[in-house]
Design an enzyme around this catalytic site. Structure first.
Site, short mmCIF file in Angstrom:
data_model
loop_
_atom_site.label_atom_id
_atom_site.label_comp_id
_atom_site.label_asym_id
_atom_site.label_seq_id
_atom_site.Cartn_x
_atom_site.Cartn_y
_atom_site.Cartn_z
CE1 TYR A 145 15.26 4.32 21.21
CE2 TYR A 145 16.93 6.68 19.87
CZ TYR A 145 16.08 5.36 19.45
OH TYR A 145 15.87 4.98 18.62
CB ALA A 147 20.60 2.81 28.35
CB SER A 148 16.61 0.63 25.73
OG SER A 148 16.51 1.10 24.48
CE LYS A 149 16.34 1.57 19.11
NZ LYS A 149 15.59 0.48 18.49
N1 LIG Z 1 13.20 7.64 13.41
C1 LIG Z 1 14.64 8.15 13.88
O1 LIG Z 1 15.46 9.18 13.59
C2 LIG Z 1 15.30 6.17 14.60
C3 LIG Z 1 17.04 6.84 14.06
C4 LIG Z 1 16.98 6.04 15.69
C5 LIG Z 1 16.49 4.95 15.14
N2 LIG Z 1 15.24 4.65 14.89
C6 LIG Z 1 14.53 3.16 15.61
O2 LIG Z 1 13.90 3.12 14.43
C7 LIG Z 1 12.66 1.76 15.10
C8 LIG Z 1 11.98 2.20 14.04
O3 LIG Z 1 11.50 3.88 14.24
P1 LIG Z 1 10.37 4.60 13.24
O4 LIG Z 1 11.12 6.07 13.89
O5 LIG Z 1 10.20 4.00 12.13
O6 LIG Z 1 9.36 4.89 14.20
P2 LIG Z 1 7.58 4.85 13.99
O7 LIG Z 1 7.49 5.69 13.18
O8 LIG Z 1 7.01 5.71 15.52
O9 LIG Z 1 6.86 3.53 14.22
C9 LIG Z 1 7.30 3.24 15.56
C10 LIG Z 1 6.68 1.18 15.16
O10 LIG Z 1 6.70 0.77 16.73
C11 LIG Z 1 5.44 0.12 17.12
N3 LIG Z 1 5.30 0.00 18.31
C12 LIG Z 1 5.80 1.20 18.97
N4 LIG Z 1 5.45 0.88 20.18
C13 LIG Z 1 4.65 -0.40 20.23
C14 LIG Z 1 4.31 -1.60 21.12
N5 LIG Z 1 4.43 -0.90 22.45
N6 LIG Z 1 3.88 -2.56 20.92
C15 LIG Z 1 4.05 -2.77 19.94
N7 LIG Z 1 4.35 -1.83 18.49
C16 LIG Z 1 4.66 -0.44 18.83
C17 LIG Z 1 4.37 1.05 16.36
O11 LIG Z 1 2.83 0.37 15.79
P3 LIG Z 1 1.90 0.63 16.53
O12 LIG Z 1 0.83 1.01 14.64
O13 LIG Z 1 0.48 0.49 16.84
O14 LIG Z 1 2.33 2.74 16.61
C18 LIG Z 1 4.64 2.08 15.17
O15 LIG Z 1 4.73 1.25 13.88
C19 LIG Z 1 12.84 2.20 16.38
O16 LIG Z 1 13.81 1.20 16.34
C20 LIG Z 1 13.68 3.27 16.94
O17 LIG Z 1 13.92 3.48 17.42
C21 LIG Z 1 14.62 5.65 14.56
#
Ligand SMILES: NC(=O)c1ccc[n+]([C@@H]2O[C@H](COP(=O)([O-])OP(=O)(O)OC[C@H]3O[C@@H](n4cnc5c(N)ncnc54)[C@H](OP(=O)(O)O)[C@@H]3O)[C@@H](O)[C@H]2O)c1
Length: 239
Positions: A145, A147-149
């Site tokens: 994860y 590495a992707s970011k």
């Molecule tokens: N939460 C954290 O602590 C955190 C920290 C640092 C960075 N981030 C980054 O912030 C971003 C959002 O995180 P979050 O926690 O808000 O996410 P989340 O609540 O898990 O929601 C993920 C979203 O991405 C969509 N998604 C996931 N896989 C997909 C796929 N294969 N194809 C199309 N859509 C897909 C989901 O759509 P569906 O409605 O279809 O499920 C959903 O809308 C991510 O890039 C994450 O890496 C999060």
């Protein structure tokens, strides 16, 4: 002003979509789940904003190209959709690796490839990519994860260079632990990691969305290729 927000059916992306709509953008809500998409569109419309939903699975590159085609000309692209799973290097399989890189890196790459040239032709545009604190701080069982970011952060700076002179800015937000439906599925994670920050707590989705919307807006007009840390601050090490 039109904005495409990927992963806008949940968490940080949903908060960004709501805020951009409040500011007057026509928002394209992307996700896979049509039910969550309809609920987000309805929430935006009930608050007086404009939105529509496009479903696409980002693991499939043709689906990502279809998403770009159906979105059409956009002024703002928020590459927010992402997956984060945990596994030690000795344990994970090829699908685990591919899923992270296909959703977190290849999909943003295709969207930029498809949408940024149009922004450049129109002489304006703003792109914000989601990164994570684990792009620069090693997280146990979070190597793939992270590495992707890290790739997303490097590409942010490359795209800023490629499109900047045409009036298109590309920046990233490095988010710290944030309470979302995604992290709720990993009980205790956001709170435990939040405890390690200088602020001693995880972020709300609004706190991260504020940073993203700032970079997307004209208030950030001289900021390009930046990675803004919205991480709660790195606590000092002490003996
Ligand atoms: N939460 C954290 O602590 C955190 C920290 C640092 C960075 N981030 C980054 O912030 C971003 C959002 O995180 P979050 O926690 O808000 O996410 P989340 O609540 O898990 O929601 C993920 C979203 O991405 C969509 N998604 C996931 N896989 C997909 C796929 N294969 N194809 C199309 N859509 C897909 C989901 O759509 P569906 O409605 O279809 O499920 C959903 O809308 C991510 O890039 C994450 O890496 C999060």
């Amino acid at each position: 002003m039109t904005a495409l927000v990927t992963g806008a059916t949940s968490g940080i992306g949903q908060a960004v979509a709501l805020k951009l709509a409040q500011l007057g953008a026509e928002v394209i809500v992307h996700g896979r789940d049509a039910g969550r998409g309809a609920a987000t569109v309805q929430q935006i419309q009930e608050a007086g904003g404009a939105a529509r939903f496009i479903g696409a699975t980002l693991t499939d590159p043709d689906e990502v190209r279809r998403l770009a085609a159906e979105a059409g000309a956009v002024d703002i692209l928020i590459n927010n959709a992402g997956i984060y799973k945990f596994g030690l290097s000795a344990d994970v399989d090829d699908a685990f690796f591919d899923d992270h890189f296909n959703v977190n890196v290849r999909a943003p790459h295709i969207l930029v490839q498809q949408l940024a040239p149009g922004m450049a032709e129109r002489g304006r545009g703003s792109i914000v990519n989601l990164s994570s604190v684990v792009a620069t701080t090693p997280a146990r069982a979070g190597g793939i994860y992270g590495a992707s970011k890290a790739a997303v952060e490097l590409l942010t700076r490359v795209w800023a260079d490629e499109f900047g002179r045409a009036g298109v800015r590309v920046n990233a937000v490095q988010a710290g632990p944030t309470e979302t439906p995604g992290t709720d599925a990993l009980p205790g994670l956001a709170e435990a990691l939040g405890n390690l920050t200088t602020l001693g707590r995880p972020a709300s989705v609004t706190e991260i969305a504020n940073a993203i919307v700032f970079l997307a807006s004209s208030d950030a007009s001289y900021i390009n290729g930046a990675v803004l840390q919205a991480t709660g601050g790195q606590a000092a090490i002490a003996a």
